[in-house]
Design an enzyme around this catalytic site. Structure first.
Site, PDB file in Angstrom:
ATOM      1  CG  HIS B  62      -2.639  -0.278 -10.082  1.00 22.87           C
ATOM      2  ND1 HIS B  62      -1.343  -0.658 -10.315  1.00 22.87           N
ATOM      3  CD2 HIS B  62      -3.077  -1.051  -9.065  1.00 22.87           C
ATOM      4  CE1 HIS B  62      -1.012  -1.619  -9.464  1.00 22.87           C
ATOM      5  NE2 HIS B  62      -2.048  -1.869  -8.689  1.00 22.87           N
ATOM      6  CG  LEU B  65     -12.746  -3.333 -10.237  1.00 24.97           C
ATOM      7  CD1 LEU B  65     -13.512  -3.372 -11.553  1.00 24.97           C
ATOM      8  CD2 LEU B  65     -13.142  -2.088  -9.443  1.00 24.97           C
ATOM      9  NE  ARG B  66      -9.549  -5.772  -2.851  1.00 26.55           N
ATOM     10  CZ  ARG B  66      -8.219  -5.752  -2.785  1.00 26.55           C
ATOM     11  NH1 ARG B  66      -7.507  -6.599  -3.522  1.00 26.55           N
ATOM     12  NH2 ARG B  66      -7.603  -4.897  -2.009  1.00 26.55           N
ATOM     13  CG  ASN B  96      -4.855  -8.812  -6.563  1.00 21.77           C
ATOM     14  OD1 ASN B  96      -5.652  -8.185  -7.262  1.00 21.77           O
ATOM     15  ND2 ASN B  96      -4.320  -8.314  -5.469  1.00 21.77           N
ATOM     16  CG  HIS B 234       2.149   0.855  -7.107  1.00 24.16           C
ATOM     17  ND1 HIS B 234       3.289   0.126  -7.076  1.00 24.16           N
ATOM     18  CD2 HIS B 234       1.120  -0.027  -7.075  1.00 24.16           C
ATOM     19  CE1 HIS B 234       2.964  -1.160  -7.020  1.00 24.16           C
ATOM     20  NE2 HIS B 234       1.660  -1.268  -7.026  1.00 24.16           N
ATOM     21  CG  ASN B 282       3.652  -3.113  -0.784  1.00 22.12           C
ATOM     22  OD1 ASN B 282       4.561  -2.371  -1.158  1.00 22.12           O
ATOM     23  ND2 ASN B 282       3.792  -4.423  -0.714  1.00 22.12           N
ATOM     24  CG  ASP B 309      -2.419   0.086  -5.551  1.00 21.77           C
ATOM     25  OD1 ASP B 309      -3.147  -0.876  -5.851  1.00 21.77           O
ATOM     26  OD2 ASP B 309      -1.386  -0.034  -4.866  1.00 21.77           O
TER      27      ASP B 309
END
Lengths: 319, 428
Positions: B62, B65-66, B96, B234, B282, B309
């Site tokens: 998880h 890497l943007r 995302n 998570h 989160n 995460d």
């Protein structure tokens, strides 16, 4: 419970009641008592903060608190700058810290800040050398309101210890409720939060308060009934069916006020929603000290400015 | 033929139930042989691992890497560098991005960038729904063909129970799990830390533990109904651990991961941080009772994997007021040390179980190659020094971002070398 006043405040800032000792609270209240007298003079001004600069940084709408601070600052002869910003420009644009650093370039001695985010004054206090005074941060604290409320109670009852104080309304979103709870429990008062559970934060009993799901049992024998504004802007529609129903079950009405002690005070931090959380006849009635709270607010804010300035200059009341 | 001999190490490989001093010979990117003693072949490079643990490569299920879209936070290259510098040989990156990885072309782009970086293996996770909008299924099969190993709308919980049901059903045809960020958006709305006495005390809006648990309960029922594979991302509360444990007991195909920060920090530390957004993530940091329940889940095997995460954010956007700052912290370069310090030195589990949670376990959860040092498997190896003491210094991170609550933490144990496909890609 008798508390010796502290000789000075230990922090350069006032960011919350939760950081104050009982002795410091006592000191602030005692100092306000001395300063209250200034308002009764023909020339309502002392030179205590002459040459000091105060920036009033209001990132959230406020009339009462902002004016109260400004009056307090002017009565102490400080130079004041007012800076208001819409909340939208804060959240998307320049960070608060950048704003504050820019202001610091003008070397203010105090920054009074009202901000929609909990913890904003705390973060500011870490990065700027000026004294930060929290004038309300998000749903966290409103320490000067807590102090002026306690001051008002103490002036009437001569003590805080043992008082039974009902605070009713939207506790979940109320920084006033939180600052009052921290302060009053520390000073030995009994705090009763009265609200439907949809308006009570989880785990609130750990603040040392009693909770009531209906207002009537909370009011039994109470010395103070403090009503909070039902803040429509902080509600989603699921918390409360309607203002009408709220008034029906939770508002302070003359009948309900009879449940409290005969000498009970009616308080409200304002602005009031008449006919929602409080009936007009109570708000304007003989037991109401709502306008006194406003007067006392100036003295409290003068006391805080004076004490954070390190008591520099002469004692304000005697100059 | 390139060869590497790792000598004198302590091989810990749960897939073979091995924990003993052994030499490992690597040839052509694969594990060639393991034996108590292997004489160095003349052409082999030799690495001395005396006093060190030699484990199958660690896999992080998880990470964010943007890239594409948020290269100022992280790129596939910088994230891969951070991964190997943290001891990970493989990472699974969440969809995302901008554009969202809901399309085989994006999956292909990520795979190409990862190949060009040539560091960690990067296994993309595709979106469950087009645009992460939670309305219609993304082209899951097409993405799997390009290398997607799981689907997830991470960060955008699948609100619509029917869509979640269809995702669990449809993904069965491709043999992949649906990884779920379990959070009821209505219950969580507006919150920025765990809802409870600490949030009440410091005046921050809360996200209740049940926001996670009601979704876990729902998705377990849907997984049972559909026979789909559910992976709970998570997991952070006692209730979630209890539900997953019960689900496994009933034979539901469910797995779960936990993050290192949920093992080490509680909501009290948010209060201690004095509103520092590096404590905002989160799911939020939970109370001590939840931390203990998660540790219990690790101890009894309910938890399948430790995943970071890893959520890089630029300082300019993270350094805002707590309520305004984005959720998430980086984790790739602290996870192994946090896990060794907290779990192994903290005597929660032994090194064998830790390697299972960070290597074999994650490989099984997403069906990835690796997670073993069996001869013939890819030569992905993580070498650990259990005794090394390091203070976390974000200035030395390979990641483009520095948003960590662990600054200054002194941790015992850490990775010292990372080998991917037989190549030493990082060494301390």
């Amino acid at each position: 419970m008798s508390v010796e006043p502290a000789s000075a405040l230990s922090s350069k800032d006032l960011v919350g009641i939760s950081g104050l000792t009982a002795g410091e609270i006592q000191l602030i209240l005692d100092t306000a008592e001395e300063l209250l007298e200034v308002a009764r003079r023909p020339i309502k001004k002392v030179p205590t903060l002459r040459g000091s600069t105060v920036v009033n940084l209001f990132m959230e709408p406020s009339t009462r608190t902002r004016f109260s601070f400004e009056v307090a600052e002017k009565r102490l002869s400080a130079d004041t700058l007012n800076f208001s910003a819409s909340t939208s420009s804060v959240s998307k644009g320049e960070t608060l810290v950048d704003t504050a650093r820019n202001l610091m370039a003008m070397a203010p001695d105090f920054i009074v800040i009202r901000h929609p985010n909990s913890g904003a004054p705390h973060r500011l206090a870490k990065v700027v050398p000026a004294s930060i005074i929290n004038a309300g941060d998000g749903i966290n604290e409103h320490p000067t309101q807590g102090l002026l409320d306690a001051f008002t109670m103490r002036r009437h009852f001569g003590r805080l210890d043992g008082l039974k104080v009902v605070i009713a309304g939207d506790i979940r979103h109320s920084r006033v409720a939180r600052s009052n709870a921290f302060l009053l429990t520390r000073m030995g008062a009994e705090v009763r939060f009265a609200a439907p559970a949809s308006m009570l934060p989880l785990g609130v009993e750990e603040l040392g308060v009693k909770t009531f799901l209906r207002i009537e049992p909370a009011l039994e024998g109470a010395d103070v009934a403090m009503m909070l504004r039902i803040q429509r802007e902080r509600q989603s529609n699921v918390n409360l069916p309607s203002a009408r129903e709220y008034f029906d079950f939770f508002a302070l009405t003359p009948e309900r006020l009879k449940l409290a002690a005969k000498h009970a005070l009616v308080m409200h931090p304002g602005p009031m929603n008449r006919g929602v959380e409080i009936d007009s006849s109570v708000a304007d009635g003989a037991q109401s000290v709502i306008l006194e709270q406003v007067t006392n607010g100036v003295a409290i804010r003068m006391a805080i400015l004076y004490l954070l300035a390190g008591g520099r200059g002469e004692s304000a009341a005697h100059s | 033929m390139s060869r590497l001999l790792i000598r004198n190490g302590r091989v810990v490989d749960p897939s073979q139930r091995l924990d003993q001093g052994m030499d490992v010979l690597i040839a052509d990117g694969k594990i060639a042989s393991l034996s108590e003693r292997i004489d160095p072949p003349s052409d082999a490079e030799v690495m001395d691992a005396a006093g060190l643990v030699v484990a199958p490569g660690f896999i992080d299920l998880h990470v964010h890497l943007r890239e594409p879209g948020f290269e100022y936070k992280e790129t596939i290259a910088s994230g891969s560098q951070a991964a190997v510098a943290g001891g990970f040989t493989a990472v699974c990156c969440m969809p995302n991005t901008n554009p969202v990885n809901d399309d085989p072309a994006v999956t292909r782009f990520i795979a190409e960038r990862a190949r060009a970086a040539g560091l960690a293996r990067v296994f993309p996770v595709g979106a469950v729904s087009k645009g992460l909008r939670g309305e219609e299924l993304a082209e899951i099969g097409e993405m799997v063909r390009e290398g997607v190993v799981a689907v997830s709308d991470d960060g955008h919980p699948v609100r619509d129970a029917l869509l979640m049901r269809r995702a669990l059903e449809y993904s069965r045809s491709f043999g992949i799990p649906v990884a779920a960020h379990e959070e009821d958006p209505c219950l969580a709305a507006g919150g920025c830390m765990h809802e409870g006495p600490v949030a009440t005390r410091i005046g921050l809006k809360g996200i209740p533990g049940v926001a996670e648990e009601v979704m876990v309960a729902r998705d377990l029922m849907l997984a049972e109904l559909t026979g789909g594979r559910l992976h709970v991302c998570h997991a952070s509360t006692a209730g979630t651990i209890r539900l997953v444990r019960a689900g496994k007991g009933k034979g539901i195909a469910v797995t779960c991961e936990v993050t290192p920060h949920h093992l080490l920090l509680s909501d009290e530390s948010v209060a201690e941080s004095n509103y520092d957004p590096n404590w905002k993530m989160n799911p939020p940091l939970r109370p001590k009772a939840d931390v203990d329940a998660v540790l219990e889940g690790i101890y009894d095997g309910t938890v399948d994997a430790i995943a970071t995460d890893h959520a890089p954010h630029h300082q300019d956007e993270k350094d805002l007021d707590f309520a305004d700052a984005p959720f998430g912290i980086v984790g790739l370069e602290t996870a192994v040390s946090v896990a060794l310090d907290r779990l192994v030195h903290g005597k929660v589990i032994g090194i064998m179980q830790l390697v299972r949670l960070m290597s074999c376990g994650p490989a099984e959860v997403f069906g990835l190659p690796g997670g073993t040092l069996k001869p013939g498997s890819p030569a992905d190896v993580t070498i650990l020094d259990l005794r090394v003491r390091r203070a976390v210094d974000p200035a030395r991170f390979a990641s483009r971002s520095r948003n960590t609550p662990f600054t200054g933490f002194k941790l015992r144990g850490g990775a010292v070398a990372t080998i991917v496909g037989g190549k030493v890609v990082w060494q301390a």
